[in-house]
Enzyme design. Sequence first.
Site, PDB file in Angstrom:
ATOM      1  CB  SER A   1     -13.829 112.587 -22.921  1.00  0.00           C
ATOM      2  OG  SER A   1     -14.394 113.754 -23.477  1.00  0.00           O
TER       3      SER A   1
ATOM      4  N   GLY B   1     -11.754 107.683 -20.635  1.00  0.00           N
ATOM      5  CA  GLY B   1     -12.279 107.338 -19.322  1.00  0.00           C
ATOM      6  C   GLY B   1     -13.778 107.324 -19.201  1.00  0.00           C
TER       7      GLY B   1
ATOM      8  N   GLY C   1     -15.765 104.908 -20.519  1.00  0.00           N
ATOM      9  CA  GLY C   1     -16.313 103.558 -20.516  1.00  0.00           C
ATOM     10  C   GLY C   1     -16.370 102.870 -21.858  1.00  0.00           C
ATOM     11  CE  LYS C   2     -13.093 106.019 -25.943  1.00  0.00           C
ATOM     12  NZ  LYS C   2     -13.074 107.078 -24.920  1.00  0.00           N
ATOM     13  CB  SER C   3     -12.038  99.636 -22.976  1.00  0.00           C
ATOM     14  OG  SER C   3     -11.959 100.202 -21.685  1.00  0.00           O
TER      15      SER C   3
ATOM     16  CB  SER D   1     -14.206 131.925 -22.018  1.00  0.00           C
ATOM     17  OG  SER D   1     -12.814 131.711 -21.906  1.00  0.00           O
TER      18      SER D   1
ATOM     19  CE  LYS E   1     -12.928 129.651 -18.191  1.00  0.00           C
ATOM     20  NZ  LYS E   1     -13.769 130.171 -19.290  1.00  0.00           N
TER      21      LYS E   1
END
Length: 702
Positions: free
Chosen positions: A118, A120, A122-124, A574, A617
Site C-alpha cells: 500500500s 505510504g 515505506g518503500k521509497s 460483508s 462501519k
Amino acid sequence: MSNESTNDAPPDDDPDDPEPSVDHDDTDGLQDDPADSVDDAGEVDDLENLGSDVGVEGDVSIDEDNAEDDLLGGLRIDDTSDITVPDRLVDQVIGQEAAREIVKRAAKQHRHVMMIGSPGTGKSLLAKAMSRLLPKESLQDVLVYHNPDDSNEPKVRTVPAGKGEQIVDAHKEEARKRNQMRSFLMWIMILLAVGYALLIATPARPLLALLSAAGIYLLFRYTNRGSDAMVPKLLINNADRQVAPFEDATGAHAGAMLGDVRHDPFQSGGMATPSHERVEAGSIQKANKGVLFIDEINTLDVRSQQKLMTAIQEGEFSITGQSERSSGAMVQTEAVPCDFIMVAAGNMDAMENMHPALRSRIKGYGYEVYMDDTIEDTPDMRRKYARFVAQEVEKDGNLPHFAPDAIRELILEAKRRAGRKDSLTLKLRDLGGLVRVAGDIARSEGHDLTQRSDVLEAKKRSRSIEQQFVDNYIQRRKDYELGTTSEEAVGRVNGLAVMGGDSGIMLPVMAEITPAQSQEEGRIYATGQLKEMAEEAVENVSAIIKKFSDENMSEKDTHIQFVQAGEGGVDGDSASITVATAVISALEDIPVAQELAMTGSLSVRGDVLPVGGVTHKIEAAAKAGCERVIIPKANEDDVMIEDEYEEQIEIIPVTHISEVLDVALVGEPEKDSLVDRLKSITGKALDSASDSGTTGGNPSPQ
C-alpha cells in the site's frame, strides 16, 4: 583506461562547450573491484540494525512496570524534544521486518528488489536507506569522445573518479594553446597579405587588401574544425562523491531514464555540434554501482520496460536519441556502464500491468517482498512511534514539539487505522500528515506544545475525500428524509460498507419476493452495480434461504436492491448477513428493526465470518442515528471506535445467522417460530453458538 589520443586541439572560438550534468547523485563505474570488500564489510553489517533495536529514548527513562498499559510504552518524557532522533536514515525505519531482511541480503549480494504494498508503507524510504549502506565501490568518471572513424558512434571511456575533470581540462588547455598559435599565424599572414597588396601600384589596391585579409580569416576560421571534437565531454562526474548513488526514476520519460542525444538544428555548414557533445546520461547510467528506484513500475511504457530489461541483463546500455524525429536518433554511443541495483515498487495492481519478462528478471536476479500494512502492538513499537513523531517534527522544522498526551492520541489513532486487534498501522505517510496538521493547528493557536486537543481537531480537519463525501451523503439523507421514519419495516435492513479504506457508510438493502417470471425456475435479481465478489455473496445467501424455507423457491423471484449504492457499486461480501436478513424478512413477512445496522460475511452453513473496516462501519452507523449494530464475534477485539460514539451505540457480536435474526427481527410469535425452525434445520442451537465460535475464514476487504 583513459584515452590519451589528443593529437589535435580545438580552436578557442567555440566557448559554448556544454557542461555535463553533475548536480545529481551520480555514482558510475565500469568494473567491480574485489579489494573494496574489505573496507565495505563493516558498512554492510550496519544493515543488521536497519531500524531495529534503536535507542529511541536516548537518556530518557522507561517505566518497564507500566510499559504494557501505557500508550507511550513506558516512555517518560516532557515532550518530543526529549527523544533522540537517529542521524542515519536506516535507523528511522519503523517495522517492515521481512522487507528489512530482504534489503540486507540484496545490499550484500547485489540483488534487485521489488516491493509491493500500500502507499505510504515505506518503500521509497527503504530504497534510499539501502543506497546509503551499499559497499563503497571504486567510483569512476565517464567520458565521451569523438570517434574519428564514425562520428555517429562516440567512444566511451572510464577513468577513476576525479580524473575526468583533469583530462577535460588538459584537453581544453592544449586546445587553447593551439588556438593561440593559430591566431598568431593568422594575423601574421593577414599583415603580410595586406602589406603586399598595398605595395602594388594599382587603383584597386585597397579592395585587394581587404579581400586578402577576409580570405585568410575565413580560411583559418572554418578549416580544421575537426579539432573541436577532440575535447571529450565529461558525461558523469564523480569527483566529489563518496557514497553510492540513489536515482529516483519514477515517472521519468524514456530520455531521462535511458539517456538521450540532443537534437542539432545546425547539422552542416561548419555550424554542427559534435555528436559526442550532445550525449546526455540517463538515470540508469547515473545509478551505476548504486540504486535505481522506480515507483509505480507498471506506469512505464512497454518500450521503456523492455530496454530496462536489457540494461539489467547486460549491465551496460548504449545511449541514443529517443525521438525518431531528432537528429540524435542517428547517434548511438558505445555501451555505457549501468550496473545498478533496481528497487521497483508499486501497489498490488503493479504486477498485473508489469511486463512479465521484466518481473522475471527481478525474480531471477533478486527478491520480491510484500510490505506489511500493520505491525504487532508492543511497548517497544509504541516507543518507536513516539520517536516517529519526533522525527516528523524535526524533519518539518516549523512544528512545535508534541506533549505526551498528544503522542498518546496519535498512537491510539495508529491502532484505530490498523483495523486489527493488537496492531499498529504502518501507513506512516498518512500518520505523518496528521502530525503536520496537528502541529499547524497548535502553532496557529499559539501553543508552545502540540496538545491532545490539537490532534483531535486535526483529525476533523484532515478528513479524507471519502470521509467528507460520507458526511455530505448523510446530511443529504437527512435533508431529503431518505431514511425510514418507522421503527420497523419488512424487507429493509441497514447495511454497512467502507469507502476508500477509512470511511464507513450506511447502505440500506431492500428485498422483495415476487412470482417467478420464468416457468422453469425462480431467479435472484440484485441491483446496485454489484461487482463479482458481491454477486457471489448473494448466491451464497440463496443457499441458506433454500435450506430453511418451506416455500417452493422455484416459483418465486427474489429482488435485492442496494439503495443508492452510487457509481462505484458494491464489492466484497460483508453485506451477506444484511442480504440474508432482508430476504428472510420479505419471504416470511416479518419486520426488521430500523434502529439497527449490521455487517458480516456468511458461509453457506450460516456461520457469520469476520470482515474488514469494522471500526469505521460502527462509527458510520452511529453517525446515521442507529442505536445498535451487529458485527461478527471474530471482529469484537478489532473495534476501536472514538469515545464520542461509545455511549451512542450498542455493539452486538454474533456467530450465526440465527443470532442475527433473533436480534434483527421484531414480532415475537413469528420471529420465535422462524428462529426455532432455522435452528432445527441447521443443527446449530443458539445457546451453543457462542461456545463453538466461528468456522474461520479471512476478513473481507469491505
